[in-house]
Design an enzyme around this catalytic site. Sequence first.
Site, PDB file in Angstrom:
ATOM      1  N   ILE A 172      -1.114  -5.476 -11.368  1.00 19.36           N
ATOM      2  CA  ILE A 172      -2.485  -5.559 -10.851  1.00 19.36           C
ATOM      3  C   ILE A 172      -3.496  -5.190 -11.938  1.00 19.36           C
ATOM      4  CG2 ILE A 172      -4.046  -4.740  -9.039  1.00 19.36           C
ATOM      5  CD1 ILE A 172      -1.395  -4.365  -7.362  1.00 19.36           C
ATOM      6  N   PHE A 192      -4.878   2.412 -12.222  1.00 22.63           N
ATOM      7  CA  PHE A 192      -3.741   1.685 -11.661  1.00 22.63           C
ATOM      8  C   PHE A 192      -2.403   2.339 -12.009  1.00 22.63           C
ATOM      9  CE2 PHE A 192      -7.069  -1.457 -12.430  1.00 22.63           C
ATOM     10  CZ  PHE A 192      -7.114  -2.125 -11.228  1.00 22.63           C
ATOM     11  N   SER A 243      -2.610   2.598  -1.260  1.00 28.19           N
ATOM     12  CA  SER A 243      -1.702   1.631  -0.638  1.00 28.19           C
ATOM     13  C   SER A 243      -1.747   1.784   0.876  1.00 28.19           C
ATOM     14  CB  SER A 243      -0.281   1.924  -1.139  1.00 28.19           C
ATOM     15  OG  SER A 243       0.665   1.300  -0.312  1.00 28.19           O
ATOM     16  N   ALA A 244      -1.488   0.686   1.555  1.00 28.99           N
ATOM     17  CA  ALA A 244      -1.380   0.728   3.017  1.00 28.99           C
ATOM     18  C   ALA A 244      -0.219   1.612   3.458  1.00 28.99           C
ATOM     19  CB  ALA A 244      -1.195  -0.676   3.560  1.00 28.99           C
ATOM     20  N   THR A 245       0.623   1.992   2.522  1.00 25.27           N
ATOM     21  CA  THR A 245       1.728   2.891   2.854  1.00 25.27           C
ATOM     22  C   THR A 245       1.213   4.221   3.424  1.00 25.27           C
ATOM     23  OG1 THR A 245       3.858   3.685   2.047  1.00 25.27           O
ATOM     24  CG2 THR A 245       1.988   4.022   0.593  1.00 25.27           C
ATOM     25  N   TYR A 266       6.983   8.236  -2.729  1.00 28.24           N
ATOM     26  CA  TYR A 266       5.962   7.365  -3.320  1.00 28.24           C
ATOM     27  C   TYR A 266       4.698   7.381  -2.450  1.00 28.24           C
ATOM     28  CZ  TYR A 266       3.329   3.053  -3.706  1.00 28.24           C
ATOM     29  OH  TYR A 266       2.306   2.155  -3.773  1.00 28.24           O
ATOM     30  N   LYS A 304       0.595   8.836  -3.041  1.00 23.98           N
ATOM     31  CA  LYS A 304      -0.673   8.144  -2.788  1.00 23.98           C
ATOM     32  C   LYS A 304      -1.551   8.965  -1.836  1.00 23.98           C
ATOM     33  CE  LYS A 304      -0.113   4.468  -5.334  1.00 23.98           C
ATOM     34  NZ  LYS A 304      -0.897   4.292  -6.562  1.00 23.98           N
ATOM     35  N   PHE A 325      -2.812  -3.911   0.681  1.00 23.75           N
ATOM     36  CA  PHE A 325      -1.731  -4.337   1.566  1.00 23.75           C
ATOM     37  C   PHE A 325      -0.635  -4.930   0.666  1.00 23.75           C
ATOM     38  CE2 PHE A 325      -2.719  -2.985   5.825  1.00 23.75           C
ATOM     39  CZ  PHE A 325      -3.866  -2.290   5.521  1.00 23.75           C
ATOM     40  N   ASN A 369      10.830  -6.104  -4.098  1.00 23.65           N
ATOM     41  CA  ASN A 369       9.833  -6.694  -3.208  1.00 23.65           C
ATOM     42  C   ASN A 369      10.150  -8.156  -2.906  1.00 23.65           C
ATOM     43  OD1 ASN A 369       7.841  -4.608  -5.037  1.00 23.65           O
ATOM     44  ND2 ASN A 369       7.936  -4.424  -2.834  1.00 23.65           N
ATOM     45  N   ARG A 399      15.858  -2.726   6.626  1.00 25.88           N
ATOM     46  CA  ARG A 399      15.861  -1.818   5.473  1.00 25.88           C
ATOM     47  C   ARG A 399      15.339  -0.462   5.954  1.00 25.88           C
ATOM     48  NH1 ARG A 399      12.483  -3.724   0.222  1.00 25.88           N
ATOM     49  NH2 ARG A 399      10.770  -3.604   1.717  1.00 25.88           N
ATOM     50  N   ASP A 459      11.474   0.725   6.642  1.00 22.05           N
ATOM     51  CA  ASP A 459      10.532  -0.386   6.847  1.00 22.05           C
ATOM     52  C   ASP A 459       9.891  -0.308   8.230  1.00 22.05           C
ATOM     53  OD1 ASP A 459      10.687  -1.657   4.445  1.00 22.05           O
ATOM     54  OD2 ASP A 459      11.796  -3.414   5.158  1.00 22.05           O
TER      55      ASP A 459
HETATM   56  N1  UFG Z   1      11.986  -8.064   2.567  1.00 20.47           N
HETATM   57  C1  UFG Z   1      13.144  -8.769   2.815  1.00 20.47           C
HETATM   58  N2  UFG Z   1      14.024  -8.943   1.790  1.00 20.47           N
HETATM   59  C2  UFG Z   1      13.796  -8.468   0.525  1.00 20.47           C
HETATM   60  C3  UFG Z   1      12.602  -7.745   0.284  1.00 20.47           C
HETATM   61  C4  UFG Z   1      11.716  -7.563   1.340  1.00 20.47           C
HETATM   62  O1  UFG Z   1      13.385  -9.213   3.942  1.00 20.47           O
HETATM   63  O2  UFG Z   1      14.636  -8.659  -0.364  1.00 20.47           O
HETATM   64  C5  UFG Z   1      10.998  -7.904   3.664  1.00 20.47           C
HETATM   65  C6  UFG Z   1      10.709  -6.464   4.041  1.00 20.47           C
HETATM   66  O3  UFG Z   1      11.631  -5.998   4.985  1.00 20.47           O
HETATM   67  C7  UFG Z   1       9.278  -6.590   4.556  1.00 20.47           C
HETATM   68  C8  UFG Z   1       8.671  -7.700   3.718  1.00 20.47           C
HETATM   69  O4  UFG Z   1       9.769  -8.437   3.219  1.00 20.47           O
HETATM   70  O5  UFG Z   1       9.277  -6.992   5.912  1.00 20.47           O
HETATM   71  C9  UFG Z   1       7.850  -7.205   2.547  1.00 20.47           C
HETATM   72  O6  UFG Z   1       8.637  -6.303   1.778  1.00 20.47           O
HETATM   73  P1  UFG Z   1       8.159  -5.790   0.333  1.00 20.47           P
HETATM   74  O7  UFG Z   1       9.257  -4.933  -0.208  1.00 20.47           O
HETATM   75  O8  UFG Z   1       7.716  -6.945  -0.493  1.00 20.47           O
HETATM   76  O9  UFG Z   1       6.858  -4.961   0.664  1.00 20.47           O
HETATM   77  P2  UFG Z   1       6.683  -3.687   1.615  1.00 20.47           P
HETATM   78  O10 UFG Z   1       5.717  -4.110   2.693  1.00 20.47           O
HETATM   79  O11 UFG Z   1       7.949  -3.099   2.042  1.00 20.47           O
HETATM   80  O12 UFG Z   1       6.068  -2.682   0.583  1.00 20.47           O
HETATM   81  C10 UFG Z   1       4.796  -2.871   0.060  1.00 20.47           C
HETATM   82  C11 UFG Z   1       4.702  -2.251  -1.320  1.00 20.47           C
HETATM   83  C12 UFG Z   1       4.854  -0.769  -1.250  1.00 20.47           C
HETATM   84  C13 UFG Z   1       3.964  -0.195  -0.214  1.00 20.47           C
HETATM   85  C14 UFG Z   1       4.143  -0.896   1.104  1.00 20.47           C
HETATM   86  C15 UFG Z   1       3.198  -0.430   2.172  1.00 20.47           C
HETATM   87  O13 UFG Z   1       5.685  -2.776  -2.162  1.00 20.47           O
HETATM   88  O14 UFG Z   1       4.499  -0.235  -2.485  1.00 20.47           O
HETATM   89  O15 UFG Z   1       3.904  -2.293   0.921  1.00 20.47           O
HETATM   90  O16 UFG Z   1       1.902  -0.598   1.746  1.00 20.47           O
HETATM   91  F1  UFG Z   1       4.265   1.108  -0.048  1.00 20.47           F
END
Ligand code: UFG
Length: 337
Positions: free
Chosen positions: A12, A80, A124-126, A148, A152, A177, A198, A291, A294
């Site tokens: 970013i 960042f 982060s939305a986290t 993590y 934040k 997000f 991700n 996962r 999640d």
């Molecule tokens: N997913 C899969 N398979 C994968 C990876 C992800 O199905 O191999 C799914 C996850 O379960 C989720 C979606 O794809 O439903 C997005 O997952 P990401 O890992 O891309 O992103 P997250 O929403 O889990 O996490 C992101 C950021 C984090 C932050 C979080 C909340 O990567 O840093 O949003 O803001 F903490």
Amino acid sequence: MTILVTGGAGFIGSHATVELLENGYKVVVVDNLSNSQKASIDRIKEMTGKDFAFHQVDLLDSQALDDIFSKYDFSAVMHFAGYKAVGQSVEMPLSYYHNNISGTLTLCEMMLKHNVQKLVFSSSATVYGLPERVPIEESFSLSATNPYGRTKLMIEEILRDLALSNPSIRIAILRYFNPIGAHPSGKLGEDPRGIPNNLIPYITQVAIGKQPELKIFGGDYETNDGTGVRDYIHVMDLVKGHIKALEYLEKHEGVETFNLGTGTGYSVLEIVNSFNDVTGKQIPYQITDRRPGDIGVCYANPEKAKKLLGWQAEKSLKEMCRDSWNWQVQNPDGFTQ
Ligand code: UFG
């Protein structure tokens, strides 16, 4: 106006550096390159035709940071730099606390020492933890489910205390997000080390044949198709929000928090379908267990940023997928060619 960009070689930060340069700002980048490549700095210079100073410095190195603050006259800082992998943060919490929190403390101390009053911080939305409902508003209660996320959250609280203690400080906390996409030129993008955690980098690696198939984490969420829903936002839209935040800080004191999202959620299967369209391939996938950690559904109410910053995301999901794919195809091994 000269802006200090920490983490400016990362995903970013590098896009924000381009956007700053293209909006007439001068930029100084500091990055320790722990999770990024110097090549991204060279690309930014090549793309924009503009030169800027880059210092390979760790924020924990207060002497080096002090020297940089002495050398330039910064009007603001965009921060960042930080570790960002949820799973890794569970395995090595102390590194996350030390790097993210102590790094930010050192940065803020330097800002005070050198009379730099404006800060735009990447949150982060986290920090919403398991949100009470969607769409998520900035006023919702905050919590964290992993180290993590806690870094934040803690940094946000530290920044609020700092602003309270010092009325001349101006801070914009931006809660991202799910940033995806890449620069439309294909010259900059997300370059994760090792196997991506991700969704988008994983899908593009499946599409290019580096990973055999996508594992979709959970097919039993309370969503239209059972897969997790997120608010994916194009990184170019996201960084435009940072410029608007900087402009906002010119006119407003104190600390303000903004969601940066589109307000629309897409499921993992919708993302896969969009990639199928963009790549002309069928992404192989298998639905597996959820996962751990999640949540099912997460998307923003972005009205506050629209109202106060005059910003809203404009790019479609198709553009996000196209630009992510374009980056992957043009740079199959990321910045290391
Ligand atoms: N997913 C899969 N398979 C994968 C990876 C992800 O199905 O191999 C799914 C996850 O379960 C989720 C979606 O794809 O439903 C997005 O997952 P990401 O890992 O891309 O992103 P997250 O929403 O889990 O996490 C992101 C950021 C984090 C932050 C979080 C909340 O990567 O840093 O949003 O803001 F903490």
